[in-house]
Motif scaffolding. Structure first.
Motif, short mmCIF file in Angstrom:
data_model
loop_
_atom_site.label_atom_id
_atom_site.label_comp_id
_atom_site.label_asym_id
_atom_site.label_seq_id
_atom_site.Cartn_x
_atom_site.Cartn_y
_atom_site.Cartn_z
N ILE A 104 0.86 -1.19 0.00
CA ILE A 104 0.00 0.00 0.00
C ILE A 104 0.88 1.23 0.00
CG2 ILE A 104 -1.96 -1.10 1.14
CD1 ILE A 104 -1.04 0.31 3.75
N GLU A 105 0.33 2.33 -0.45
CA GLU A 105 1.01 3.62 -0.41
C GLU A 105 0.01 4.66 0.06
OE1 GLU A 105 4.22 4.39 -1.03
OE2 GLU A 105 4.65 2.28 -1.47
N ILE A 106 0.43 5.50 1.00
CA ILE A 106 -0.40 6.63 1.41
C ILE A 106 -0.11 7.74 0.42
CG2 ILE A 106 -0.90 8.30 3.23
CD1 ILE A 106 0.01 6.15 5.26
N ILE A 107 -1.12 8.12 -0.35
CA ILE A 107 -0.91 9.07 -1.43
C ILE A 107 -1.40 10.47 -1.08
CG2 ILE A 107 -0.88 7.29 -3.20
CD1 ILE A 107 -3.79 8.05 -3.87
N SER A 108 -1.81 10.68 0.16
CA SER A 108 -2.23 12.01 0.59
C SER A 108 -1.01 12.93 0.58
CB SER A 108 -2.80 11.98 2.00
OG SER A 108 -3.98 11.22 2.03
N ASP A 109 -1.25 14.20 0.34
CA ASP A 109 -0.18 15.20 0.33
C ASP A 109 0.05 15.68 1.76
OD1 ASP A 109 1.60 17.21 -0.18
OD2 ASP A 109 0.20 18.48 -1.29
N SER A 110 1.26 15.51 2.26
CA SER A 110 1.54 15.91 3.65
C SER A 110 1.50 17.42 3.83
CB SER A 110 2.91 15.37 4.10
OG SER A 110 3.93 15.89 3.29
N GLY A 111 1.58 18.16 2.76
CA GLY A 111 1.48 19.61 2.85
C GLY A 111 0.05 20.12 2.82
N ALA A 112 -0.88 19.28 2.44
CA ALA A 112 -2.29 19.68 2.37
C ALA A 112 -2.95 19.46 3.72
CB ALA A 112 -3.00 18.85 1.30
N ASP A 113 -4.15 20.03 3.87
CA ASP A 113 -4.90 19.83 5.11
C ASP A 113 -5.47 18.42 5.12
OD1 ASP A 113 -4.47 22.39 6.05
OD2 ASP A 113 -6.24 23.20 5.06
N VAL A 114 -4.98 17.59 6.03
CA VAL A 114 -5.53 16.24 6.17
C VAL A 114 -6.35 16.14 7.45
CG1 VAL A 114 -3.72 15.12 4.83
CG2 VAL A 114 -3.45 15.36 7.30
N TYR A 115 -6.26 17.14 8.32
CA TYR A 115 -7.01 17.11 9.57
C TYR A 115 -8.13 18.14 9.55
CZ TYR A 115 -8.23 17.38 14.48
OH TYR A 115 -8.94 17.37 15.66
N ASP A 116 -9.31 17.70 9.95
CA ASP A 116 -10.49 18.56 10.11
C ASP A 116 -10.86 19.29 8.82
OD1 ASP A 116 -12.57 19.36 11.73
OD2 ASP A 116 -11.55 21.15 12.44
N ARG A 117 -10.74 18.59 7.70
CA ARG A 117 -11.05 19.21 6.40
C ARG A 117 -12.53 19.55 6.28
NH1 ARG A 117 -8.64 15.48 1.84
NH2 ARG A 117 -9.99 16.85 0.68
N ASN A 160 -15.21 17.97 10.91
CA ASN A 160 -15.69 16.86 11.72
C ASN A 160 -14.61 16.29 12.65
OD1 ASN A 160 -14.09 15.70 9.80
ND2 ASN A 160 -15.70 14.46 8.88
N GLY A 161 -13.44 16.88 12.69
CA GLY A 161 -12.38 16.41 13.57
C GLY A 161 -11.75 15.11 13.14
N ASN A 162 -11.77 14.81 11.84
CA ASN A 162 -11.20 13.58 11.32
C ASN A 162 -9.87 13.82 10.63
OD1 ASN A 162 -13.37 12.08 12.16
ND2 ASN A 162 -14.30 11.91 10.14
N ILE A 163 -9.02 12.81 10.68
CA ILE A 163 -7.82 12.78 9.84
C ILE A 163 -8.24 12.02 8.58
CG2 ILE A 163 -5.46 11.95 9.60
CD1 ILE A 163 -5.32 11.93 12.70
N GLU A 199 -10.81 7.51 7.13
CA GLU A 199 -11.20 8.56 8.07
C GLU A 199 -10.88 8.08 9.48
OE1 GLU A 199 -12.73 11.57 7.38
OE2 GLU A 199 -12.91 11.27 5.21
N LEU A 200 -10.04 8.83 10.18
CA LEU A 200 -9.68 8.52 11.56
C LEU A 200 -10.30 9.58 12.45
CD1 LEU A 200 -5.87 8.05 10.88
CD2 LEU A 200 -7.59 6.27 10.94
N SER A 201 -11.20 9.19 13.31
CA SER A 201 -11.86 10.13 14.20
C SER A 201 -10.88 10.58 15.29
CB SER A 201 -13.09 9.49 14.83
OG SER A 201 -13.71 10.40 15.71
#
Length: 149
Positions: free
Chosen positions: A52-65, A68-71, A121-123
């Motif tokens: 697997i690869e995490i393809i989210s951008d670490s510079g983008a907002d990944v928390y509380d987008r 809802n308080g989720n990652i 989604e991680l609460s």
């Protein structure tokens, strides 16, 4: 002379009984060892085919987008086997703590096949500001994602 033959016969029978019990124990142990090797082979096969690869951008907002308080992370199946899209067999660790409140949604398909992406989604409603680390492990494949809030 008969007493020597009788004692030899008793020793011979005892030797045969001991040899039979040792052979039975060894046969049982070899069978168990064979099963363990087979299990390890299956596990190794799954580990080799899982990636697997995490393809989210670490510079983008990944928390509380969404407020809802989720990652929110996007994870791509880059291996050669289908993975469970319900999180079964997956371990998630956030900042060193095991996380159980995880939901997954397949983004571009109905199953998490090779080449497809899931939205994880991680609460985490009380996540403090600063640097954070998420580790995702499935079938022995471990990926780490670091971000800042």
């Amino acid at each position: 002379m008969a007493s020597v033959s009788a004692s030899h016969l008793i020793i011979f029978i005892a030797s045969i009984l001991v040899a039979a019990s040792v052979a039975g124990t060894i046969t049982s142990t070899v069978g168990q060892l064979s099963e363990a090797v087979d299990d390890l082979g299956v596990d190794a096969s799954q580990e080799v085919r899982t990636d697997i690869e995490i393809i989210s951008d670490s510079g983008a907002d990944v928390y509380d987008r969404d407020g809802n308080g989720n990652i929110t992370l996007y994870v791509k199946n880059t291996g050669s086997q289908r993975l469970p899209a319900d999180g079964a067999g997956m371990d998630v660790i956030v900042d060193g703590a095991y996380w159980t409140d995880v939901s997954m949604t397949v983004v571009d398909d109905d199953a998490w096949r090779p080449g497809t992406v899931v939205r994880m989604e991680l609460s985490a409603p009380d996540l403090s500001s600063g640097d954070h680390r998420v580790q995702v492990t499935i079938n022995g494949d471990r990926e780490v994602f670091e971000f800042n809030t």
